[in-house]
Scaffold this motif. Structure first.
Motif, mmCIF file in Angstrom:
data_model
loop_
_atom_site.group_PDB
_atom_site.id
_atom_site.type_symbol
_atom_site.label_atom_id
_atom_site.label_comp_id
_atom_site.label_asym_id
_atom_site.label_seq_id
_atom_site.Cartn_x
_atom_site.Cartn_y
_atom_site.Cartn_z
ATOM 1 N N ASP A 1 0.828 -1.204 0.000
ATOM 2 C CA ASP A 1 0.000 0.000 0.000
ATOM 3 C C ASP A 1 0.863 1.256 0.000
ATOM 4 O O ASP A 1 0.598 2.203 -0.751
ATOM 5 C CB ASP A 1 -0.935 -0.010 1.213
ATOM 6 C CG ASP A 1 -1.909 1.142 1.218
ATOM 7 O OD1 ASP A 1 -2.517 1.422 0.156
ATOM 8 O OD2 ASP A 1 -2.058 1.779 2.281
ATOM 9 N N ILE A 2 1.904 1.260 0.807
ATOM 10 C CA ILE A 2 2.804 2.414 0.861
ATOM 11 C C ILE A 2 3.488 2.619 -0.488
ATOM 12 O O ILE A 2 3.558 3.739 -1.000
ATOM 13 C CB ILE A 2 3.843 2.243 1.988
ATOM 14 C CG1 ILE A 2 3.158 2.347 3.350
ATOM 15 C CG2 ILE A 2 4.964 3.278 1.868
ATOM 16 C CD1 ILE A 2 4.043 1.947 4.520
ATOM 17 N N LYS A 3 3.981 1.534 -1.080
ATOM 18 C CA LYS A 3 4.650 1.634 -2.384
ATOM 19 C C LYS A 3 3.694 2.160 -3.447
ATOM 20 O O LYS A 3 4.070 2.976 -4.295
ATOM 21 C CB LYS A 3 5.215 0.283 -2.801
ATOM 22 C CG LYS A 3 6.467 -0.098 -2.044
ATOM 23 C CD LYS A 3 6.991 -1.439 -2.533
ATOM 24 C CE LYS A 3 8.273 -1.819 -1.830
ATOM 25 N NZ LYS A 3 8.815 -3.109 -2.305
ATOM 26 N N ALA A 4 2.454 1.694 -3.424
ATOM 27 C CA ALA A 4 1.466 2.153 -4.408
ATOM 28 C C ALA A 4 1.200 3.644 -4.250
ATOM 29 O O ALA A 4 1.129 4.380 -5.245
ATOM 30 C CB ALA A 4 0.170 1.358 -4.251
ATOM 31 N N LYS A 5 1.063 4.106 -3.018
ATOM 32 C CA LYS A 5 0.811 5.533 -2.791
ATOM 33 C C LYS A 5 2.026 6.366 -3.152
ATOM 34 O O LYS A 5 1.892 7.472 -3.690
ATOM 35 C CB LYS A 5 0.395 5.771 -1.350
ATOM 36 C CG LYS A 5 -1.010 5.262 -1.091
ATOM 37 C CD LYS A 5 -1.500 5.567 0.283
ATOM 38 C CE LYS A 5 -2.919 5.004 0.379
ATOM 39 N NZ LYS A 5 -3.601 5.278 1.568
#
Length: 101
Positions: free
Chosen positions: A32-36
């Motif tokens: 999720d962090i990487k996607a954001k």
């Protein structure tokens, strides 16, 4: 009432379960962090991190570094306790002059 050893066993079991839950959730949190970060064009440097765990080149004191250790450690040479690498160099009878930046 449960005995101390029974309660400790239960506590250890709960801690193991909590650690497993953390590990299970970690992958989705990182994804999720990487996607954001990708969505907003954020880099690790934007977050104040460094790439590869390397030092940023600043000493802890904020004073400009005067010495660079054998593994890239920085030291301003100020008062206070000397870093371990400085003590090792001095204990071996060497001079810090070869470590000047």
């Amino acid at each position: 009432m449960a005995s101390y050893s029974e309660l400790m066993a239960q506590a250890q079991n709960l801690m193991a379960q909590a650690e497993q839950a953390r590990k299970d959730e970690l992958a989705s949190v990182i994804a999720d962090i990487k996607a954001k970060m990708k969505q907003f064009g954020i880099t690790a440097a934007d977050l104040g991190g460094t790439s590869g765990g390397k030092k940023t080149g600043k000493s802890k004191s904020g004073a400009p570094a005067k010495y660079r250790g054998p593994n890239g450690e920085l030291w301003a040479g100020g008062p206070g306790r000397k870093p371990e690498w400085v003590r090792a160099v001095l204990a071996s009878g060497k001079s810090l002059d070869s470590y000047l930046i």
